[in-house]
Scaffold this active site. Sequence first.
Site, PDB file in Angstrom:
ATOM      1  N   GLY A  63      38.478  30.335  46.664  1.00 38.63           N
ATOM      2  CA  GLY A  63      38.485  31.141  45.444  1.00 38.63           C
ATOM      3  C   GLY A  63      39.083  30.374  44.287  1.00 38.63           C
ATOM      4  N   ASP A 181      47.234  45.206  38.232  1.00 37.15           N
ATOM      5  CA  ASP A 181      45.856  44.733  38.400  1.00 37.15           C
ATOM      6  C   ASP A 181      45.262  45.252  39.713  1.00 37.15           C
ATOM      7  OD1 ASP A 181      43.526  43.504  37.630  1.00 37.15           O
ATOM      8  OD2 ASP A 181      44.121  41.502  38.291  1.00 37.15           O
TER       9      ASP A 181
END
Length: 420
Positions: A63, A181
Site C-alpha cells: 500500500g 478517519d
Amino acid sequence: MSGRPRTTSFAESCKPVQQPSAFGSMKVSRDKDGSKVTTVVATPGQGPDRPQEVSYTDTKVIGNGSFGVVYQAKLCDSGELVAIKKVLQDKRFKNRELQIMRKLDHCNIVRLRYFFYSSGEKKDEVYLNLVLDYVPETVYRVARHYSRAKQTLPVIYVKLYMYQLFRSLAYIHSFGICHRDIKPQNLLLDPDTAVLKLCDFGSAKQLVRGEPNVSYICSRYYRAPELIFGATDYTSSIDVWSAGCVLAELLLGQPIFPGDSGVDQLVEIIKVLGTPTREQIREMNPNYTEFKFPQIKAHPWTKVFRPRTPPEAIALCSRLLEYTPTARLTPLEACAHSFFDELRDPNVKLPNGRDTPALFNFTTQELSSNPPLATILIPPHARIQAAASPPANATAASDTNAGDRGQTNNAASASASNST
C-alpha cells in the site's frame, strides 16, 4: 486517505523534539536460501524503551499514499507476518501517530509491535517505520466483493464488524483520543475469525476542550456535518457519525452520503436528515446560524434502506447519524444497542461454524464512560465464565481469535460478583 498530505509535521499543538535517539543502521544480509534479510535496531511498541535487533525478510509493498508506504514482511524469529508503515519524519516535531499507538493495547486495534528509524535518499531525510500486526483483509474489500456480486453482506457480519468497531472507539475515546478517519478502508479484518482491528492513526489526535482542531479532517463520505460547517471545537462524536456512515454503507451496499465536494456532501445529508434546524446548526457551528438553507423534509429512515433491513439496524443508524453531536450515541451505548443482542446469545456461531471472536472481555478502562452498561454488555453466560476462571488481560494478542472462554477480565468478574 483523508484527502490531505500527511507527514509528521502538524499545526495542532505539536511540540518540537530532538533527533530520534533510537536511530540505528539498517543491515542487509542473505539467509541460507539466498533471501534478503533486513536487520534493524527497533524499540518495542509497548513497555520501556529497550532497543533490540529485529530481522525480517520477504518484504513487498502492499500500500502507499500521501502518508508514505506500507510493506508486508516476515519476522525471522517467529515467522509471523507484519505490516511496516514507513512515513517521513519531520525532525522538528514528535510523531503523533507513534505517541498515540504506544498508549493503545486492545484486541480491536492493530498492535504496534516495534518502531525504528531509517535514513532516506536525500541528505538528513529520516523515516519512521511502524511495525504493526498484519491483517489480511479490510471491511472495504469485503463489502465491495458482496456489492459486485449484487449481494448484501450477511447481517451477522454487519453486527460483528460494527460491534468491534464501537468497542475500539469506546476504548480510544476513554483516553480522549479521536481517530478522525473512520472508514471501511481503515477497518482490518481476519476473514476466518471475523476479528476486526482499527488501523491508521495518522489523523488521530487527543482532543482537549478549548483547543482548536483542523476541520478539514476525515475522508469525505464519512465526514460529520459539523466538520463540513467548519467547526474547530468538535468532539470525538465525529467518529460516531463516521461509524454510522459505515453501518449504513454495509446495509445499503454503497455509501449513504456520496458527495463530490463539501457542499455536495451536505446536500446528500440534507436529502436524508432534512434541513437542520437553527438550533442544530448552532450545536454544530455557531458561526453558521444565519446561513439560509432550502427547507427539505427528512426522508423516513425505513425508505432509505431496503425493505428487508432489520428494524434494529435502522434504529441504530438513526441514533448515530444525528445533526446534534451530543444527541449521537456514545460508542459504548452503541455496543449495548438491541441490534447486537444476537451476539450476546451463548449459542451464536460464525457462518463457518467457528466461535465468535472475543466480544465481552471489557476492561474497566473501556467501561469508564458508563460502568452500569456492563450489565447489558457482559451477558450472563460470560459473567459465569468470568467468575469460574481467573481473569486474563483483555487485550492480550491471543484473545483476538479465541472467543471469550476464560478471557473476560476484571470488569466482567466484578460484574459477575454483583449480578450472579
